[in-house]
Design a protein around this motif. Structure first.
Motif, short mmCIF file in Angstrom:
data_model
loop_
_atom_site.label_atom_id
_atom_site.label_comp_id
_atom_site.label_asym_id
_atom_site.label_seq_id
_atom_site.Cartn_x
_atom_site.Cartn_y
_atom_site.Cartn_z
N GLN A 76 0.85 -1.20 0.00
CA GLN A 76 0.00 0.00 0.00
C GLN A 76 0.88 1.26 0.00
OE1 GLN A 76 -3.01 0.18 3.08
NE2 GLN A 76 -3.66 2.23 2.51
N PRO A 107 0.33 4.49 6.30
CA PRO A 107 -0.97 4.93 6.80
C PRO A 107 -0.89 5.63 8.16
CG PRO A 107 -1.17 2.75 5.86
CD PRO A 107 0.31 3.09 5.87
N TYR A 169 -4.75 14.13 19.32
CA TYR A 169 -5.13 13.73 17.97
C TYR A 169 -4.50 12.42 17.57
CZ TYR A 169 -7.20 18.33 17.88
OH TYR A 169 -7.97 19.43 18.16
N ALA A 172 -7.01 10.24 18.95
CA ALA A 172 -8.17 10.22 18.06
C ALA A 172 -7.92 9.32 16.85
CB ALA A 172 -8.51 11.64 17.59
N PHE A 177 -9.22 4.18 14.12
CA PHE A 177 -8.93 2.83 13.62
C PHE A 177 -9.59 1.75 14.48
CE2 PHE A 177 -4.81 4.58 11.62
CZ PHE A 177 -5.36 4.58 10.35
N ILE A 380 7.04 18.23 7.07
CA ILE A 380 7.19 18.54 8.49
C ILE A 380 7.58 17.25 9.21
CG2 ILE A 380 5.99 19.33 10.58
CD1 ILE A 380 5.93 21.52 8.62
N HIS A 417 2.55 15.60 11.47
CA HIS A 417 1.20 16.15 11.33
C HIS A 417 0.41 16.15 12.63
CE1 HIS A 417 1.27 15.00 6.76
NE2 HIS A 417 2.19 15.86 7.11
N PHE A 418 0.74 15.22 13.52
CA PHE A 418 0.01 15.15 14.78
C PHE A 418 0.79 15.82 15.92
CE2 PHE A 418 -1.36 11.64 12.13
CZ PHE A 418 -2.73 11.84 12.11
N MET A 420 1.80 19.23 15.79
CA MET A 420 1.91 20.65 15.46
C MET A 420 1.88 21.53 16.71
SD MET A 420 2.60 20.45 12.32
CE MET A 420 2.76 22.22 12.03
N TYR B 169 -3.83 23.71 14.02
CA TYR B 169 -2.64 23.01 13.54
C TYR B 169 -2.42 23.20 12.05
CZ TYR B 169 -2.62 21.17 18.22
OH TYR B 169 -2.58 21.06 19.59
N LEU B 173 0.93 24.70 10.54
CA LEU B 173 1.62 24.16 9.36
C LEU B 173 1.99 25.30 8.41
CD1 LEU B 173 2.53 21.70 7.70
CD2 LEU B 173 0.21 21.56 6.76
N ILE B 379 -6.50 4.81 5.73
CA ILE B 379 -6.25 6.24 5.50
C ILE B 379 -7.41 7.04 6.09
CG2 ILE B 379 -5.97 8.07 3.76
CD1 ILE B 379 -4.87 5.86 1.87
N ILE B 380 -7.07 8.06 6.89
CA ILE B 380 -8.10 8.95 7.47
C ILE B 380 -8.35 10.07 6.47
CG2 ILE B 380 -8.66 10.51 9.37
CD1 ILE B 380 -8.22 7.85 10.51
N HIS B 415 -5.83 13.93 3.15
CA HIS B 415 -5.95 13.21 4.42
C HIS B 415 -6.49 14.13 5.50
CE1 HIS B 415 -2.44 15.22 6.03
NE2 HIS B 415 -1.65 14.74 5.07
N HIS B 417 -5.33 14.40 8.69
CA HIS B 417 -4.42 14.45 9.85
C HIS B 417 -4.58 15.72 10.68
CE1 HIS B 417 -1.50 11.55 7.59
NE2 HIS B 417 -2.65 11.02 7.85
N PHE B 418 -5.02 16.79 10.03
CA PHE B 418 -5.16 18.05 10.76
C PHE B 418 -6.62 18.30 11.15
CE2 PHE B 418 -1.42 18.37 8.08
CZ PHE B 418 -0.46 18.71 9.01
N MET B 420 -8.44 16.01 13.18
CA MET B 420 -8.82 14.96 14.12
C MET B 420 -9.81 15.44 15.17
SD MET B 420 -7.48 12.41 12.66
CE MET B 420 -8.03 11.17 13.84
N GLN B 421 -9.87 16.77 15.41
CA GLN B 421 -10.88 17.26 16.34
C GLN B 421 -12.27 16.94 15.80
OE1 GLN B 421 -10.21 18.58 19.43
NE2 GLN B 421 -12.40 18.19 19.66
N TYR B 423 -13.08 14.36 13.97
CA TYR B 423 -13.34 12.93 14.22
C TYR B 423 -13.63 12.68 15.69
CZ TYR B 423 -12.19 11.46 9.48
OH TYR B 423 -12.22 11.26 8.14
#
Lengths: 452, 452
Positions: A76, A107, A169, A172, A177, A380, A417-418, A420, B169, B173, B379-380, B415, B417-418, B420-421, B423
């Motif tokens: 993947q 992922p 996050y 989260a 998942f 990043i 990304h998580f 920041m 976030y 970035l 993948i989110i 995606h 990733h930024f 998640m709040q 979700y």
């Protein structure tokens, strides 16, 4: 002035992992039972791990085949790209050539799925229903949560409390998942309750979270424990990184003079470095290998090479490793994935053998390096990866001083990304450097078990 | 049950964008000057855009070459992968074949860098020093910040206030890439001050942020405005997505019966769909194309096809598009990138011509679909992309009911990733659905300018 990408076709993805044990001049020290202090055998580990992983843990075979199903899931995102960082080279005005392998394409955004998928696969094969684990920053927990969702396994994650609060996050993501995430120390385990009784305000540590996860896994017949670093089989699964990098550097017509990896438990470092160290051990090609750790958790640079527990409660086997003592609780700096008291026995052994070097860097320097990298390369890095970035930049700047066009390879083990909030704090001038005094390190080491 | 990836080699990356205008049976309606309401020419746009982009805006050539330097930057992450979502198909138990193109592999995590890099390149070529823009969720702003850092251009971003607060976030970035980010409406512009005088608590909108950015760009000789969607040249740059997908589906030996894309301003939808719509317009191959928008911002499904301003203050040219009226301020739902009052003129024109369909979905359904996708595919998705996921899943479930093995292609434009709040809120049951009453829509449409 472009970034140059070296991408292997799927057909060239490695079909076997590389086991450095096969090439070691002296075997790694034996693992001891925590009670008897006698060498343990595979059966002793059966309550915690499936037999296939235990056999990998003790294997001396050079190559171990990657199961087809694991390969198909790897595809993947693998082979992951190798980049020549031309824009970074230009920004640094260095004659050095800088290459980085980028594992953030997975992922979960780091190298951790390389072993999470393999571990979930072998557990599934042996009928396990639930996996219990610990996580620091959440890179490992989210990777196991991902792998669990693919194989239909329940995943329970004890997350170090400081990261649970710093990185909601990542939590989260694990929950997205389908995993259950518990802040550690928790009241769910005897180990957690014991810590909380003594230190109600404990921010947790990987050692404590491991104690909790091991306790739960050992209590349930259908559950097993999964570890995201440190152990031989985990490092083994990561070697696909370095094997790919070897092929990609061959495409580039280059070979590293220096390899840099950041080290917490040692798995991403091992992943990029072991295949090259194997070539060095076999006398095929020399290379300088540098492990970079946080100044605030300096197991390789200031710890002791001694037998110690992998967890705080002293439930795991005793392994010989560079350690700050299993009761050591590192400060709450942002590279949560590097906040572990010990170091992988194989990495420790290689340091002891003089095959690798170790260095440490301060937090502020790592974030400054991370921003330099981000503005040049557009990615990043995770705070953990920033340690490798900082050390690679330092090597490149030394090349500039010396006027040497060396080839530097480092592993960019994940994206940030998580993370920041850490960058926000850095840019606001809120981050602090931290170093333990000699007395504090000595006090932590006084907690080492007496062995033999 | 693996995910199957179709990856083009770099050599097969498209070297030209596709311009759907060349294949339209009737040309799109002319653009009018906001003051005189007369058709505008290229010179009228020169204070806002470099001439190369203006010429692309009005071009009728079928193929427009991608400059070498833009291609070399694209190659950092392009060609992006096309996946067959076998695990999702299995989870849905559908006979449909589901393919998705994944644009989250870019540095900023979405399709937006496809145009950000091109726009930064052409501005740099024409001596521009600063780019001013607006952003909703921050996908566009972070992409332009990335592109600006590559080309050494200053970037100033007016970020819709509700997203500025919801998504700190994304802001971090942009700042990590070196951009300056201002919450909109702001006191820095006349447009912002006028809004704040009337609505001190305004949460902002893309229309307002565009007014602020256009105002600043028009005032400074060395600055230009950059828009992340809606305009012809922006949609043009995104067509590399669909051209790649055509080659990748050819590798898979397949062709889509249905193409699904989410629509805010229309750029990612155009990117995946226009090359296929071109084949349909030229009579080569039929395909059903579905644009999916939020029920809470339904410009295609409940708006009017009429001349309107692109911004709230009425400073931009008048374009004919599906619109809810330039004074419309959508509710603060999480898919910030889809909170725009209008729709790209080319997408609007294609809907008017009957070449595409439009539908809308509610917020809760989109997040539920996103989690189903994440647990199957690992993948989110971004909240915006969840609209496409939801519609693709609905199409696949219709195939299941009908027992039809149709081929569905959708664009996973970024995606999450930024995000998640969002979700976290969804999993905590805190998200709400929202729909405007007929009266509210009518009231918003009453704000349309009278033209002609």
């Amino acid at each position: 002035m472009e970034t140059v990408k070296y991408l292997l076709s799927e057909e060239r993805m490695p079909t076997a992992w590389y086991n450095v044990v096969a090439d070691l001049p002296t075997p790694p020290p034996v693992v001891l039972h925590p009670g008897t202090q006698q060498p343990i055998g595979p059966a002793d580990l059966a309550p915690l791990f499936p037999m296939a992983l235990i056999m990998q843990e003790v294997s001396t075979e050079r190559h171990i085949e990657i199961p087809d199903e694991v390969q198909s899931i790897y595809r993947q995102w693998r082979p992951s790209p190798l980049y020549r960082a031309r824009r970074l080279e230009k920004a640094l005005d260095t004659p050095a050539k800088i290459y980085y392998k980028y594992e953030g394409v997975s992922p979960a955004g780091s190298h951790k799925p390389n072993t999470a998928v393999a571990q979930a696969y072998y557990n599934k094969q042996e009928g396990v229903k639930r996996l219990v684990t610990e996580t620091g920053a959440g890179q490992w927990g989210s990777s196991l949560a991902f792998a669990g969702s693919i194989f239909g396994l329940e995943v329970l994650v004890y997350m170090v409390k400081v990261s649970y609060n710093q990185k909601p996050y990542r939590r989260a993501l694990m929950e997205a998942f389908g995993a259950r995430v518990v802040a550690s120390p928790s009241v769910e385990t005897a180990a957690g309750r014991a810590i909380l009784a003594e230190h109600p305000e404990s921010t947790g540590s990987l050692g404590i979270a491991i104690s909790e996860a091991v306790e739960i896994a050992a209590q349930h017949e259908d559950a097993r424990y999964a570890l995201g670093s440190v152990l031989n089989h985990v490092l083994l699964h990561q070697t696909i990184i370095g094997i790919e990098a070897q092929s990609q550097l061959e495409m580039a017509g280059d070979y590293p003079d220096i390899i840099v990896g950041c080290t917490g438990g040692g798995s991403n470092f091992a992943g990029i470095a072991f295949p090259f160290i194997g070539a060095k051990l076999r006398g095929e090609r020399d290379v300088r290998v540098v492990a970079v750790e946080p100044a605030a958790c300096p197991s390789l640079t200031r710890g002791k090479y001694a037998y110690d527990f992998g967890d705080t409660a002293g439930m795991t086997p005793l392994v010989k490793m560079h350690t700050l003592g299993h009761t050591f609780v590192p400060s709450g700096f942002h590279a949560g994935g590097l906040r572990y008291h010990g170091m992988a026995p194989l990495v420790s052994h290689l340091l002891d053998l003089g095959q690798i070097e170790a260095t440490n860097v301060q937090q502020i320097e790592t974030f400054s390096a991370g921003l330099t990298f981000a503005r040049a390369e557009g990615i990043i890095p995770a705070p953990e990866a920033n340690h490798a970035v900082a050390a690679a930049i330092n090597e490149a700047l030394r090349c500039k001083e010396a006027g040497e066009a060396k080839t530097i390879l480092f592993n960019l083990c994940g994206h940030g990304h998580f993370d920041m909030q850490a960058y926000t704090d850095f840019q606001a001038g809120k981050l602090k450097d931290f170093e333990y005094s000699a007395e504090e390190v000595a006090m932590a080491l006084a907690g080492l078990p007496s062995v033999g």
